[in-house]
Write a protein that holds these residues in place. Structure first.
Motif, short mmCIF file in Angstrom:
data_model
loop_
_atom_site.label_atom_id
_atom_site.label_comp_id
_atom_site.label_asym_id
_atom_site.label_seq_id
_atom_site.Cartn_x
_atom_site.Cartn_y
_atom_site.Cartn_z
N THR A 38 68.51 127.80 9.02
CA THR A 38 68.52 126.67 9.95
C THR A 38 68.76 125.38 9.19
OG1 THR A 38 67.25 125.51 11.65
CG2 THR A 38 65.99 126.46 9.86
N ASN A 39 69.49 124.46 9.79
CA ASN A 39 69.77 123.17 9.18
C ASN A 39 68.66 122.19 9.55
OD1 ASN A 39 70.96 121.01 7.90
ND2 ASN A 39 72.57 120.72 9.41
N ASP A 40 67.49 122.48 9.01
CA ASP A 40 66.29 121.70 9.32
C ASP A 40 65.60 121.33 8.02
OD1 ASP A 40 64.01 120.82 11.11
OD2 ASP A 40 63.02 122.41 9.97
N ARG A 41 65.48 120.04 7.75
CA ARG A 41 64.88 119.57 6.49
C ARG A 41 63.48 120.12 6.28
NH1 ARG A 41 65.16 115.02 2.62
NH2 ARG A 41 63.44 115.56 1.25
N HIS A 42 62.68 120.16 7.33
CA HIS A 42 61.31 120.67 7.22
C HIS A 42 61.31 122.14 6.76
CE1 HIS A 42 57.06 121.31 8.02
NE2 HIS A 42 57.40 122.36 8.74
N THR A 43 62.17 122.95 7.34
CA THR A 43 62.24 124.36 6.97
C THR A 43 62.69 124.51 5.52
OG1 THR A 43 62.72 125.00 9.25
CG2 THR A 43 63.31 126.59 7.55
N MET A 44 63.66 123.72 5.11
CA MET A 44 64.15 123.77 3.73
C MET A 44 63.05 123.38 2.75
SD MET A 44 67.90 122.07 4.21
CE MET A 44 69.07 122.70 5.40
N ASP A 45 62.34 122.29 3.06
CA ASP A 45 61.23 121.85 2.20
C ASP A 45 60.13 122.91 2.16
OD1 ASP A 45 61.91 119.37 1.03
OD2 ASP A 45 61.52 118.33 2.92
N PHE A 46 59.85 123.52 3.29
CA PHE A 46 58.83 124.56 3.36
C PHE A 46 59.21 125.76 2.50
CE2 PHE A 46 56.29 127.71 6.03
CZ PHE A 46 55.08 127.33 5.50
N ALA A 47 60.48 126.15 2.55
CA ALA A 47 60.96 127.26 1.72
C ALA A 47 60.82 126.93 0.24
CB ALA A 47 62.41 127.59 2.05
N LEU A 48 61.17 125.72 -0.15
CA LEU A 48 61.06 125.32 -1.55
C LEU A 48 59.60 125.21 -1.99
CD1 LEU A 48 63.91 122.66 -1.65
CD2 LEU A 48 63.95 124.97 -2.64
N THR A 49 58.74 124.75 -1.09
CA THR A 49 57.31 124.69 -1.40
C THR A 49 56.74 126.09 -1.56
OG1 THR A 49 57.05 122.56 -0.30
CG2 THR A 49 55.05 123.89 -0.58
N ASN A 50 57.12 127.00 -0.68
CA ASN A 50 56.68 128.39 -0.82
C ASN A 50 57.12 128.96 -2.15
OD1 ASN A 50 55.36 128.76 1.66
ND2 ASN A 50 57.24 129.33 2.71
N ALA A 51 58.36 128.74 -2.51
CA ALA A 51 58.87 129.25 -3.79
C ALA A 51 58.09 128.68 -4.96
CB ALA A 51 60.36 128.92 -3.92
N THR A 52 57.86 127.37 -4.94
CA THR A 52 57.10 126.71 -6.01
C THR A 52 55.68 127.25 -6.09
OG1 THR A 52 58.41 124.70 -5.70
CG2 THR A 52 56.33 124.48 -6.89
N ASP A 53 55.03 127.40 -4.96
CA ASP A 53 53.65 127.91 -4.94
C ASP A 53 53.57 129.33 -5.50
OD1 ASP A 53 52.84 125.53 -3.82
OD2 ASP A 53 52.60 126.33 -1.79
N VAL A 54 54.52 130.18 -5.14
CA VAL A 54 54.53 131.56 -5.63
C VAL A 54 54.74 131.58 -7.14
CG1 VAL A 54 55.88 133.71 -5.60
CG2 VAL A 54 55.21 132.63 -3.46
N ILE A 55 55.69 130.79 -7.63
CA ILE A 55 55.95 130.74 -9.07
C ILE A 55 54.73 130.24 -9.82
CG2 ILE A 55 57.30 129.52 -10.83
CD1 ILE A 55 59.69 129.74 -8.79
N GLU A 56 54.09 129.18 -9.32
CA GLU A 56 52.89 128.64 -9.98
C GLU A 56 51.73 129.64 -9.95
OE1 GLU A 56 52.57 125.90 -11.86
OE2 GLU A 56 54.73 125.69 -11.56
#
Length: 151
Positions: A38-56
């Motif tokens: 989806t072309n939604d900034r919130h969804t994109m940020d949420f995906a990147l936050t999820n990725a960062t949290d998992v890596i950390e």
């Protein structure tokens, strides 16, 4: 001869132990694919936050993780040089030190469709891998045991 057989059996036992349990200094590696469609900034940020949290999280327990963010459909805007609202975050995340890593994949089917509609070639963010069909990539990764998330 008996002594040789004893040493051979012991060596085979050690080999099996290392093969079954892995080497002591090799961290366990996890795999996660996150779909953005989806072309939604919130969804994109949420995906990147999820990725960062998992890596950390896995860095904190001395384990590695490979995270792939698969952009398809309207979500391809996430990886477009001209329209990505999150390109600075992506550039920052692309510098994560080993053993964990994050990778970004774009659906070529979507890319070609957008190019046809816009009448020009699209430039994707540096480091983006183009795969033939996003849904097939997701399916194949899951068949290989990757975990799947769609925010």
């Amino acid at each position: 001869m008996r002594r040789f057989l004893r040493h051979l059996v012991a060596a085979v036992g050690l080999l099996l132990a290392f093969t079954a349990n892995g080497f002591a200094d090799e961290p366990k590696q996890h795999h996660l694919v996150i779909q953005v469609d989806t072309n939604d900034r919130h969804t994109m940020d949420f995906a990147l936050t999820n990725a960062t949290d998992v890596i950390e999280h896995y860095r904190g327990v001395n384990q590695a993780v490979v995270v792939e963010i698969m952009a398809c459909g309207p979500g391809l805007h996430m990886l477009r040089e001209d329209t990505s609202p999150v390109k600075e975050r992506i550039k920052h995340l692309s510098k994560i030190p080993p053993p964990s890593k994050i990778q970004f994949s774009a659906c070529n089917n979507t890319k070609e469709s957008m190019e046809k509609k816009e009448g020009r070639p699209l430039e994707l963010l540096a480091g983006t891998t183009v795969v033939p069909l996003g849904i097939v990539r997701l399916m194949e990764l899951q068949e290989q045991g990757w975990s799947y998330v769609r925010p």
